[in-house]
Design a protein around this motif. Structure first.
Motif, PDB file in Angstrom:
ATOM      1  N   THR A 139      -8.610  -0.513  -5.787  1.00 24.82           N
ATOM      2  CA  THR A 139      -9.752  -1.258  -5.622  1.00 24.82           C
ATOM      3  C   THR A 139      -9.677  -2.446  -6.138  1.00 24.82           C
ATOM      4  O   THR A 139      -9.038  -2.838  -6.866  1.00 24.82           O
ATOM      5  CB  THR A 139     -10.890  -0.602  -6.027  1.00 24.82           C
ATOM      6  N   ILE A 140     -10.522  -3.416  -5.306  1.00 23.81           N
ATOM      7  CA  ILE A 140     -10.662  -4.799  -5.842  1.00 23.81           C
ATOM      8  C   ILE A 140     -12.220  -5.102  -6.074  1.00 23.81           C
ATOM      9  O   ILE A 140     -12.914  -4.943  -5.224  1.00 23.81           O
ATOM     10  CB  ILE A 140     -10.042  -6.013  -4.810  1.00 23.81           C
ATOM     11  N   ALA A 141     -12.574  -5.491  -7.188  1.00 19.73           N
ATOM     12  CA  ALA A 141     -14.204  -5.442  -7.566  1.00 19.73           C
ATOM     13  C   ALA A 141     -14.153  -7.199  -7.954  1.00 19.73           C
ATOM     14  O   ALA A 141     -13.477  -7.772  -8.403  1.00 19.73           O
ATOM     15  CB  ALA A 141     -14.296  -4.836  -8.845  1.00 19.73           C
ATOM     16  N   GLU A 142     -15.466  -7.593  -7.439  1.00 20.29           N
ATOM     17  CA  GLU A 142     -15.732  -8.899  -7.538  1.00 20.29           C
ATOM     18  C   GLU A 142     -14.642  -9.912  -7.097  1.00 20.29           C
ATOM     19  O   GLU A 142     -14.518 -10.986  -7.609  1.00 20.29           O
ATOM     20  CB  GLU A 142     -16.176  -9.118  -9.088  1.00 20.29           C
ATOM     21  N   GLN A 143     -14.001  -9.336  -6.101  1.00 18.68           N
ATOM     22  CA  GLN A 143     -13.013 -10.143  -5.342  1.00 18.68           C
ATOM     23  C   GLN A 143     -11.813 -10.767  -6.510  1.00 18.68           C
ATOM     24  O   GLN A 143     -11.140 -11.666  -6.219  1.00 18.68           O
ATOM     25  CB  GLN A 143     -13.690 -11.631  -4.803  1.00 18.68           C
ATOM     26  N   THR A 144     -11.903 -10.232  -7.685  1.00 19.93           N
ATOM     27  CA  THR A 144     -10.897 -10.453  -8.657  1.00 19.93           C
ATOM     28  C   THR A 144     -10.169  -9.273  -9.387  1.00 19.93           C
ATOM     29  O   THR A 144      -8.893  -9.276  -9.450  1.00 19.93           O
ATOM     30  CB  THR A 144     -11.721 -11.277  -9.634  1.00 19.93           C
ATOM     31  N   TYR A 145     -10.755  -8.115  -9.684  1.00 25.33           N
ATOM     32  CA  TYR A 145     -10.274  -7.219 -10.594  1.00 25.33           C
ATOM     33  C   TYR A 145      -9.605  -5.989  -9.774  1.00 25.33           C
ATOM     34  O   TYR A 145     -10.364  -5.598  -9.055  1.00 25.33           O
ATOM     35  CB  TYR A 145     -11.087  -6.741 -11.775  1.00 25.33           C
ATOM     36  N   VAL A 146      -8.411  -5.558 -10.014  1.00 29.29           N
ATOM     37  CA  VAL A 146      -7.689  -4.490  -9.456  1.00 29.29           C
ATOM     38  C   VAL A 146      -7.749  -3.364 -10.349  1.00 29.29           C
ATOM     39  O   VAL A 146      -7.835  -3.585 -11.285  1.00 29.29           O
ATOM     40  CB  VAL A 146      -6.492  -4.834  -8.995  1.00 29.29           C
ATOM     41  N   ASP A 147      -8.007  -2.212  -9.705  1.00 28.17           N
ATOM     42  CA  ASP A 147      -7.953  -0.929 -10.678  1.00 28.17           C
ATOM     43  C   ASP A 147      -7.690   0.205  -9.488  1.00 28.17           C
ATOM     44  O   ASP A 147      -7.399  -0.015  -8.442  1.00 28.17           O
ATOM     45  CB  ASP A 147      -9.420  -0.616 -10.931  1.00 28.17           C
ATOM     46  N   ILE A 148      -7.198   1.097 -10.143  1.00 27.74           N
ATOM     47  CA  ILE A 148      -6.565   2.459  -9.281  1.00 27.74           C
ATOM     48  C   ILE A 148      -7.565   3.634  -9.543  1.00 27.74           C
ATOM     49  O   ILE A 148      -8.185   3.968 -10.556  1.00 27.74           O
ATOM     50  CB  ILE A 148      -5.268   2.886 -10.013  1.00 27.74           C
ATOM     51  N   ARG A 149      -7.577   4.360  -8.552  1.00 28.80           N
ATOM     52  CA  ARG A 149      -8.647   5.368  -8.390  1.00 28.80           C
ATOM     53  C   ARG A 149      -7.729   6.726  -8.006  1.00 28.80           C
ATOM     54  O   ARG A 149      -6.501   6.647  -7.450  1.00 28.80           O
ATOM     55  CB  ARG A 149      -9.620   5.273  -7.426  1.00 28.80           C
ATOM     56  N   GLU A 150      -8.311   7.863  -7.811  1.00 29.32           N
ATOM     57  CA  GLU A 150      -7.791   9.150  -7.456  1.00 29.32           C
ATOM     58  C   GLU A 150      -7.402   8.840  -5.970  1.00 29.32           C
ATOM     59  O   GLU A 150      -8.237   8.527  -5.254  1.00 29.32           O
ATOM     60  CB  GLU A 150      -8.546  10.269  -7.666  1.00 29.32           C
ATOM     61  N   PRO A 151      -6.314   9.342  -5.715  1.00 31.74           N
ATOM     62  CA  PRO A 151      -5.890   9.432  -4.225  1.00 31.74           C
ATOM     63  C   PRO A 151      -6.763  10.546  -3.477  1.00 31.74           C
ATOM     64  O   PRO A 151      -7.216  11.621  -3.982  1.00 31.74           O
ATOM     65  CB  PRO A 151      -4.334   9.961  -4.387  1.00 31.74           C
ATOM     66  N   PRO A 152      -7.088  10.360  -2.138  1.00 31.85           N
ATOM     67  CA  PRO A 152      -7.998  10.846  -1.556  1.00 31.85           C
ATOM     68  C   PRO A 152      -7.236  11.949  -0.595  1.00 31.85           C
ATOM     69  O   PRO A 152      -7.948  12.846   0.172  1.00 31.85           O
ATOM     70  CB  PRO A 152      -8.726   9.957  -0.750  1.00 31.85           C
ATOM     71  N   SER A 153      -6.009  11.792  -0.775  1.00 26.80           N
ATOM     72  CA  SER A 153      -5.181  12.755   0.336  1.00 26.80           C
ATOM     73  C   SER A 153      -5.505  14.136   0.190  1.00 26.80           C
ATOM     74  O   SER A 153      -5.592  14.623  -1.006  1.00 26.80           O
ATOM     75  CB  SER A 153      -3.589  12.528   0.069  1.00 26.80           C
ATOM     76  N   GLU A 154      -5.673  14.953   1.111  1.00 28.16           N
ATOM     77  CA  GLU A 154      -5.675  16.337   1.042  1.00 28.16           C
ATOM     78  C   GLU A 154      -4.465  17.274   1.384  1.00 28.16           C
ATOM     79  O   GLU A 154      -3.379  16.453   1.966  1.00 28.16           O
ATOM     80  CB  GLU A 154      -6.671  16.817   2.035  1.00 28.16           C
ATOM     81  N   PRO A 155      -4.119  18.461   1.012  1.00 35.32           N
ATOM     82  CA  PRO A 155      -3.040  18.973   1.283  1.00 35.32           C
ATOM     83  C   PRO A 155      -2.629  18.787   2.760  1.00 35.32           C
ATOM     84  O   PRO A 155      -3.590  19.324   3.441  1.00 35.32           O
ATOM     85  CB  PRO A 155      -3.408  20.707   0.818  1.00 35.32           C
ATOM     86  N   GLY A 156      -1.341  18.645   2.846  1.00 36.04           N
ATOM     87  CA  GLY A 156      -0.851  18.542   4.217  1.00 36.04           C
ATOM     88  C   GLY A 156      -1.068  17.250   4.898  1.00 36.04           C
ATOM     89  O   GLY A 156      -0.451  17.004   5.988  1.00 36.04           O
ATOM     90  N   ASP A 157      -1.702  16.437   4.261  1.00 42.81           N
ATOM     91  CA  ASP A 157      -1.840  14.948   4.748  1.00 42.81           C
ATOM     92  C   ASP A 157      -0.716  14.425   5.211  1.00 42.81           C
ATOM     93  O   ASP A 157       0.306  14.235   4.223  1.00 42.81           O
ATOM     94  CB  ASP A 157      -2.744  14.210   3.976  1.00 42.81           C
ATOM     95  N   THR A 158      -0.390  13.892   6.224  1.00 42.42           N
ATOM     96  CA  THR A 158       0.983  13.253   6.848  1.00 42.42           C
ATOM     97  C   THR A 158       0.761  11.898   7.501  1.00 42.42           C
ATOM     98  O   THR A 158      -0.429  11.744   7.641  1.00 42.42           O
ATOM     99  CB  THR A 158       1.119  14.034   7.937  1.00 42.42           C
ATOM    100  N   VAL A 159       1.820  10.955   6.957  1.00 43.56           N
ATOM    101  CA  VAL A 159       1.873   9.559   7.477  1.00 43.56           C
ATOM    102  C   VAL A 159       3.339   9.480   8.221  1.00 43.56           C
ATOM    103  O   VAL A 159       4.344  10.078   8.004  1.00 43.56           O
ATOM    104  CB  VAL A 159       1.801   8.711   6.397  1.00 43.56           C
ATOM    105  N   ARG A 160       3.097   9.012   9.456  1.00 44.02           N
ATOM    106  CA  ARG A 160       4.446   9.140  10.452  1.00 44.02           C
ATOM    107  C   ARG A 160       4.498   7.783  10.711  1.00 44.02           C
ATOM    108  O   ARG A 160       3.700   6.838  11.107  1.00 44.02           O
ATOM    109  CB  ARG A 160       4.144   9.904  11.948  1.00 44.02           C
TER     110      ARG A 160
END
Ligand SMILES: [Zn+2]
Length: 202
Positions: A139-160
């Motif tokens: 995420t980017i807050a206030e157009q400045t600060y970066v942070d990491i959040r939990e991944p939203p991927s669900e079991p079986g999610d695939t990227v081709r």
């Protein structure tokens, strides 16, 4: 296609020809996979996060978007995406990231795992720096600060992905026992064309 499981905290690499497809799968959910790609003719030409958001005009890529290389040309494209959230902002975790941020001293991070996996293809480990962090939420807050959040991927999610040129690709199952992987590390599956030779550090 051939399915290969990458155990937690490990990596693998393979060669893919222009026009061929491969997939990255999160079998259990909420697990990040770091991905790098190199031009097979000249591995110093490689996937670039910064040139990818320069060309796409955005810092997140998904189905229909293209990943660009250091020469400005296309190297991979995303042709299907169950998750839609992937990170281009963060470099791969590595030994000092694991020690300084995740309290995991002495462990391989994604940078080491990708480098070890792709070394047999003639790619110098020092070239491993720009990763597409598949399933990672930043995420980017206030157009400045970066942070990491939990991944939203669900079991079986695939990227081709489709290769837009002959290239070497490496994928790691992210090693961070932290919010980046929702607290615990898990395997990642890769599906590649039958007959593909896999280079693994496990
Ligand atoms: Zn990682």
């Amino acid at each position: 296609m051939l399915t290969q499981r990458i155990p937690e905290k490990r990596g693998l690499a393979f060669e893919v020809a222009a026009g061929d497809a491969f997939e990255v799968v999160d079998p259990e959910g909420q697990q990040v996979a770091d991905l790098v790609a190199f031009d097979a003719g000249d591995p110093t030409v490689r996937f670039s996060t910064k040139y990818s958001y320069r060309r796409n005009g955005k810092v997140r890529v998904t189905d229909g978007d293209t990943l660009y290389a250091t020469d400005g040309g296309e190297i991979l494209s995303i042709t299907a995406d169950d998750c839609g959230v992937h990170d281009l902002l963060y470099a791969p975790c590595n030994e000092w990231v694991l020690e300084d941020y995740y309290d995991q001293p002495g462990e391989n991070g994604c940078r080491e795992n990708l480098g070890e996996a792709i070394a047999p293809l003639g790619v110098d480990e020092s070239l491993v720096l720009d990763t597409l962090n598949v399933f990672m939420k930043s995420t980017i807050a206030e157009q400045t600060y970066v942070d990491i959040r939990e991944p939203p991927s669900e079991p079986g999610d695939t990227v081709r992905f489709r290769a837009e040129r002959d290239c070497y690709v490496a994928v790691s199952s992210c090693a961070g026992e932290s919010v980046v992987n929702a607290g615990e590390t898990n395997p990642i599956d890769v599906r590649v064309p039958d007959g593909t030779v896999l280079h693994k550090n496990f």
